[in-house]
Design a protein around this motif. Sequence first.
Motif, PDB file in Angstrom:
ATOM      1  N   ASP A 397      -0.509   7.523 -22.230  1.00  0.00           N
ATOM      2  CA  ASP A 397      -1.555   8.437 -21.176  1.00  0.00           C
ATOM      3  C   ASP A 397      -0.582   9.138 -20.229  1.00  0.00           C
ATOM      4  O   ASP A 397      -1.387   9.972 -19.749  1.00  0.00           O
ATOM      5  CB  ASP A 397      -2.227   7.326 -20.418  1.00  0.00           C
ATOM      6  N   ARG A 398       0.666   9.188 -20.415  1.00  0.00           N
ATOM      7  CA  ARG A 398       1.538  10.275 -19.475  1.00  0.00           C
ATOM      8  C   ARG A 398       1.929  11.312 -20.349  1.00  0.00           C
ATOM      9  O   ARG A 398       2.665  12.342 -20.228  1.00  0.00           O
ATOM     10  CB  ARG A 398       2.705   9.528 -19.042  1.00  0.00           C
ATOM     11  N   LEU A 399       1.469  11.524 -21.814  1.00  0.00           N
ATOM     12  CA  LEU A 399       1.730  12.559 -22.501  1.00  0.00           C
ATOM     13  C   LEU A 399       0.190  13.551 -22.728  1.00  0.00           C
ATOM     14  O   LEU A 399      -0.729  12.732 -22.704  1.00  0.00           O
ATOM     15  CB  LEU A 399       2.454  12.273 -23.825  1.00  0.00           C
ATOM     16  N   SER A 400       0.539  14.783 -22.808  1.00  0.00           N
ATOM     17  CA  SER A 400      -0.815  15.342 -23.475  1.00  0.00           C
ATOM     18  C   SER A 400      -1.059  15.119 -24.768  1.00  0.00           C
ATOM     19  O   SER A 400      -0.353  14.477 -25.775  1.00  0.00           O
ATOM     20  CB  SER A 400      -0.555  16.810 -23.286  1.00  0.00           C
ATOM     21  N   GLY A 401      -2.456  15.604 -25.158  1.00  0.00           N
ATOM     22  CA  GLY A 401      -2.903  15.485 -26.508  1.00  0.00           C
ATOM     23  C   GLY A 401      -1.805  16.150 -27.430  1.00  0.00           C
ATOM     24  O   GLY A 401      -1.552  15.657 -28.774  1.00  0.00           O
TER      25      GLY A 401
END
Length: 512
Positions: A397-401
Amino acid sequence: MNTECVAEIDGLRVEAGGRAIVDGVRLRVRPGTVTALVGASGSGKTTTGLALLGEYPAGARVTGRVRAPEGLVGYVPQHPGAVLNPVRRVGALLWDIARTQVRHLPRRERRQAARKRILHTLTEAQLPDGDALLRRFPHQLSGGQQQRVVLAQALLLGARVVVADEPTTGQDALTKRHVVERFAALRRAGIAVVLLSHDLDVVRELADDVLVLRAGRVVESGPAARLWSAPRHPWTAALLAAHGAAEPAGPDGGAGRAVLRTGPFTARHGRTAVLRAPALTLRTGDSLAVVGRSGSGKTTLARCLAGLHRDHDGTLQLDGTPLPRSLRARGRGQLAAVQYVFQDARAAFDEHRPVLDQVARTAVRLRGLDRGAALAEAVATLADLGLGEDLVRRPPDRLSGGELQRAALARALLARPRVLICDEITSGLDTVTRRGLLDTLTALRRERDELCLVLITHDLDTAALASRIVVLDGGEAVEEGATRDVLKHPQHPFTAALLGTTAEPAATSGRG
């Protein structure tokens, strides 16, 4: 709130995990306009858009002001499957909304009125054949269909602002045109659209105003026409230059040894046939692009090859040996040999474990490496894809798509696959990163002699990487051949239509 604005953000700063995800963002959203946020994956577009809904990362420290009409901001996420209840049919999901809007009617009239509202909204969201679609579960829809169902939910709710996160991701050129027309119609109806997008063709066609983000900051903003004609910031110029760069031409087909063979087969959802696929042979050094509209059967074909959709009557062979239809029946070597990179990368990661550990786990489970060696290889592979070690030690959840898509590709590569199936893996990337990933795939095909690529894509520029193309329409293969032949001299009217709309993805903006 400014009376000319339906929503606004002033000086927004969101900190999570000791770093600023967005910093000092200012945004004014006016009724009947489209405001586009563009930038690389991880630049803060989605965080800014979600702020209008009052949603932030867990534990985030938020400063600044955000004002929006409470309960009247709709959201169309990049991965719509994540917000659709998988155990409820589409009709039930929409009925929950529609029934609250007909309570003022006599009881005997409510059901018919709610159904009329639902079917009308499905038509507005470019979802024909509403009766059949209402009976399906979300997993029986393509990514594009799921996206339009979520848009229908927002329209049913009467949203005054719609935040659209990559609404054309995973869409073919024909469907993309309809999506653009749909958002142009929202604008004409006085609804404000906040468009978060890597698709600069769509941004140019739709947007009234554009904000360019980099590392959480707005580096340039202004009217769309001005940004295109005279970009002032080097990053804006780089995005536009990468967008205009020519894509690599499709290489000649390989003549190597057969790796994966299939017989002609029919795939079904329940009793309904959704795909009639031709016999296919993938050889070492080969690459196959499967193109077509959203819902045409592209992903179903890929899932059959990967053992994720066993409801089909075909045969599969890997190196001349029968390959079980079901993933659960395949051995470790067979699992490693055929790897799948999903379009919805976020749903493919365990939200509680660091991304690096999950990538390395593939080499431990499928190749028998010890943990130290697997971690070292994972770090190197991720770095090659532009993901630093500090970033991938974080949870998903701390990375972008877009960052997660590249991590998913790295995870598949650690299995040392013979067949690599890539399902729309460039669709959520900015132009610079997308170009780099296409170059990576080209290099992989050249460097790994035993590797076969299957590219599931709506994008004919991405398909140009492949040596061969299969074009699907309505679950049928309408054209197949060498890439250069199909792209230069399409034989089927549908292929010609796809090629024609790729040149102009949105011929009609609806702008007055």
